[in-house]
Design a protein around this motif. Structure first.
Motif, mmCIF file in Angstrom:
data_model
loop_
_atom_site.group_PDB
_atom_site.id
_atom_site.type_symbol
_atom_site.label_atom_id
_atom_site.label_comp_id
_atom_site.label_asym_id
_atom_site.label_seq_id
_atom_site.Cartn_x
_atom_site.Cartn_y
_atom_site.Cartn_z
ATOM 1 N N LEU A 1 0.751 -1.287 0.024
ATOM 2 C CA LEU A 1 -0.043 0.002 0.140
ATOM 3 C C LEU A 1 0.992 1.104 0.019
ATOM 4 O O LEU A 1 1.786 1.322 1.027
ATOM 5 C CB LEU A 1 -0.948 0.124 1.188
ATOM 6 C CG LEU A 1 -1.751 1.268 1.565
ATOM 7 C CD1 LEU A 1 -2.773 1.393 0.414
ATOM 8 C CD2 LEU A 1 -2.347 1.331 2.847
ATOM 9 N N LEU A 2 0.715 2.014 -1.008
ATOM 10 C CA LEU A 2 1.562 3.301 -1.252
ATOM 11 C C LEU A 2 0.341 4.449 -0.342
ATOM 12 O O LEU A 2 -0.696 4.461 -0.763
ATOM 13 C CB LEU A 2 1.648 3.732 -2.507
ATOM 14 C CG LEU A 2 2.364 5.098 -2.650
ATOM 15 C CD1 LEU A 2 3.719 4.913 -2.031
ATOM 16 C CD2 LEU A 2 2.400 5.424 -4.297
ATOM 17 N N TYR A 3 0.975 4.844 0.688
ATOM 18 C CA TYR A 3 0.068 5.510 1.697
ATOM 19 C C TYR A 3 0.584 7.144 1.733
ATOM 20 O O TYR A 3 1.763 7.361 2.048
ATOM 21 C CB TYR A 3 -0.010 4.863 2.947
ATOM 22 C CG TYR A 3 -0.856 5.486 3.818
ATOM 23 C CD1 TYR A 3 -2.205 5.462 3.650
ATOM 24 C CD2 TYR A 3 -0.317 5.980 5.105
ATOM 25 C CE1 TYR A 3 -3.262 6.240 4.652
ATOM 26 C CE2 TYR A 3 -1.341 6.655 6.025
ATOM 27 C CZ TYR A 3 -2.564 6.583 5.986
ATOM 28 O OH TYR A 3 -3.355 7.185 6.608
ATOM 29 N N HIS A 4 -0.368 8.044 2.107
ATOM 30 C CA HIS A 4 -0.256 9.389 2.506
ATOM 31 C C HIS A 4 -0.940 9.695 3.566
ATOM 32 O O HIS A 4 -2.190 9.444 3.680
ATOM 33 C CB HIS A 4 -0.560 10.251 1.302
ATOM 34 C CG HIS A 4 0.304 10.103 0.033
ATOM 35 N ND1 HIS A 4 0.076 9.158 -0.910
ATOM 36 C CD2 HIS A 4 1.591 10.813 -0.507
ATOM 37 C CE1 HIS A 4 1.020 9.282 -2.075
ATOM 38 N NE2 HIS A 4 1.840 10.162 -1.653
ATOM 39 N N LEU A 5 -0.253 10.267 4.560
ATOM 40 C CA LEU A 5 -1.114 10.580 5.960
ATOM 41 C C LEU A 5 -2.433 11.538 5.572
ATOM 42 O O LEU A 5 -3.344 11.183 6.301
ATOM 43 C CB LEU A 5 -0.217 11.589 6.791
ATOM 44 C CG LEU A 5 0.807 10.457 7.210
ATOM 45 C CD1 LEU A 5 1.675 11.227 8.296
ATOM 46 C CD2 LEU A 5 0.534 9.154 8.040
ATOM 47 N N SER A 6 -2.380 12.373 4.451
ATOM 48 C CA SER A 6 -3.453 13.334 4.259
ATOM 49 C C SER A 6 -4.860 12.139 3.797
ATOM 50 O O SER A 6 -5.964 12.983 3.821
ATOM 51 C CB SER A 6 -3.202 14.275 3.240
ATOM 52 O OG SER A 6 -2.735 13.543 1.981
ATOM 53 N N ASP A 7 -4.731 11.078 3.262
ATOM 54 C CA ASP A 7 -5.533 10.167 2.947
ATOM 55 C C ASP A 7 -6.545 9.678 4.216
ATOM 56 O O ASP A 7 -7.490 9.103 3.921
ATOM 57 C CB ASP A 7 -5.042 9.022 2.156
ATOM 58 C CG ASP A 7 -4.442 9.416 0.737
ATOM 59 O OD1 ASP A 7 -4.901 10.621 0.371
ATOM 60 O OD2 ASP A 7 -3.675 8.636 0.183
ATOM 61 N N GLY A 8 -5.995 9.708 5.381
ATOM 62 C CA GLY A 8 -6.711 9.353 6.611
ATOM 63 C C GLY A 8 -6.819 7.943 6.628
ATOM 64 O O GLY A 8 -5.916 7.176 6.220
ATOM 65 N N TYR A 9 -7.931 7.217 7.260
ATOM 66 C CA TYR A 9 -7.894 5.831 7.572
ATOM 67 C C TYR A 9 -8.497 5.095 6.588
ATOM 68 O O TYR A 9 -8.453 3.798 6.599
ATOM 69 C CB TYR A 9 -8.707 5.710 8.907
ATOM 70 C CG TYR A 9 -8.008 6.186 10.459
ATOM 71 C CD1 TYR A 9 -7.097 5.391 10.676
ATOM 72 C CD2 TYR A 9 -8.352 7.294 10.972
ATOM 73 C CE1 TYR A 9 -6.486 5.723 12.060
ATOM 74 C CE2 TYR A 9 -7.677 7.632 11.978
ATOM 75 C CZ TYR A 9 -6.938 6.816 12.719
ATOM 76 O OH TYR A 9 -6.303 7.382 13.844
ATOM 77 N N ALA A 10 -9.251 5.609 5.513
ATOM 78 C CA ALA A 10 -9.881 4.910 4.848
ATOM 79 C C ALA A 10 -9.096 3.968 3.924
ATOM 80 O O ALA A 10 -9.304 2.760 3.877
ATOM 81 C CB ALA A 10 -10.750 5.931 3.508
ATOM 82 N N PRO A 11 -7.932 4.437 3.330
ATOM 83 C CA PRO A 11 -7.024 3.274 2.661
ATOM 84 C C PRO A 11 -6.598 2.141 3.672
ATOM 85 O O PRO A 11 -6.434 1.044 3.087
ATOM 86 C CB PRO A 11 -5.793 4.494 2.228
ATOM 87 C CG PRO A 11 -6.431 5.616 2.079
ATOM 88 C CD PRO A 11 -7.338 5.723 3.290
ATOM 89 N N LEU A 12 -6.337 2.583 4.757
ATOM 90 C CA LEU A 12 -5.809 1.583 5.768
ATOM 91 C C LEU A 12 -6.871 0.631 6.174
ATOM 92 O O LEU A 12 -6.603 -0.877 6.166
ATOM 93 C CB LEU A 12 -5.337 2.200 7.051
ATOM 94 C CG LEU A 12 -4.018 3.059 6.673
ATOM 95 C CD1 LEU A 12 -3.736 3.763 8.298
ATOM 96 C CD2 LEU A 12 -2.619 2.387 6.448
#
Length: 320
Positions: free
Chosen positions: A222-233
């Motif tokens: 998972l490529l993740y950005h903190l600004s995306d919040g919890y939804a991707p996680l």
């Protein structure tokens, strides 16, 4: 229990025992490899994984707290086909109740993924490479100070530099070829500085290449950005969100978001200049105490009493 702590040094056993009451139960396997570089929101991500998903991340502070620096140093060379040293490090991490690694162990990401093919990889990045470099370069100056006297006598961070050199293509990191300049304002003071152009270019190359290396491991990624919040996680971990706060309305905690690291670096530099002074003062105090005690017993150190320095004629005149 004895087999669980086999391979632990005596000091590590004391550190582990001191936190036994508050330490969670050992974990069975590594669930998550948070492979983002330092200053990509690792503290905030650690907090989020801990609170919402019951995933405990070993951060740099935890690694130092339990005295695992030497274990990391032993696991640095990627030359052992059986990865015995790295397996022992992971075994200790799991025993301490952590099932995720984050922050300073990022150079080991591909090797950890090979040992744990079922582990999920969460690769955090900043909004842009330039934003990341600006944040990283400010704290890198602090790490350079910590690598000099007297800090390196207390906790040597050289294992981190070696882990970057030997586990990535960044083999010139913190070497003379990397335009490292060592100056000595005083004989006992080390000041490390880096060429800004070389530093900027090579770190950005590593920023991109490390993501590609982690994506090529074959682990769930998972490529993740903190600004995306919890939804991707939530989607990545397949979490049942019933009873949890709405991921769209709940921002991630913002921890360790920044600070004036130039002031921190200046504060760290002060002991580099004054660390010999306590030893000098202690030595002078010891000499004064010994000299005073000797005089009470009629002994004279360093300077003789006046009468010894008198000539025979002066002594006879004094008696007369």
């Amino acid at each position: 229990m004895e087999s669980d702590i086999e391979g632990w040094s005596f000091a590590q056993q004391l550190l582990v025992g001191a936190g036994h009451r508050h330490r969670p139960a050992p974990r069975e396997q590594l669930r998550v490899i948070a492979s983002g570089l330092s200053r990509t929101g690792t503290v905030s991500l650690k907090k989020a994984l801990d609170d919402r998903y019951d995933i405990r991340c070993l951060h740099t502070v935890d690694l130092i707290r339990y005295g695992l620096q030497n274990d990391v140093a032993l696991a640095v060379p990627p030359t052992d086909p059986d990865e015995l040293a790295l397996r022992m490090l992971v075994k200790k991490i799991l025993y301490l109740g952590f099932d995720c690694v984050i922050d300073i162990l990022w150079p080991f990401g591909p090797r950890l993924a090979a040992l744990h093919p079922k582990a999920n990889i969460v690769h955090a990045e900043r909004s842009s490479p330039e934003a990341w470099y600006k944040s990283w370069s400010s704290i890198e100056g602090c790490f350079l100070v910590i690598g000099t006297r007297p800090y390196r006598w207390i906790s040597d961070f050289w294992w981190h530099i070696e882990s970057v050199r030997q586990n990535t293509n960044f083999t010139r990191y913190a070497t003379p070829g990397y335009d490292t300049i060592m100056s000595h304002p005083l004989p006992w003071v080390d000041v490390l500085t880096l060429s800004e152009d070389t530093n900027h270019r090579e770190w950005l190359q590593l920023y991109h290449s490390h993501r590609e290396r982690m994506n090529a491991t074959g682990n769930p990624f998972l490529l993740y950005h903190l600004s995306d919040g919890y939804a991707p996680l939530d989607g990545f971990f397949g979490v049942n969100t019933t009873g949890l706060p709405d991921a769209r309305l709940t921002p991630l905690p913002r921890l360790n978001s920044g600070g004036n690291f130039d002031r921190v670096r200046l504060g760290l530099m002060v002991p580099c200049f004054v660390y010999p002074l306590p030893m000098i003062l202690w030595t002078l105090c010891l000499i004064w105490c010994v000299r005073r005690r000797a005089r009470k017993r009629g002994l004279y150190l360093f300077n003789a009493p006046t009468r010894i320095l008198m000539s025979e004629e002066e002594e006879e005149e004094e008696k007369a």
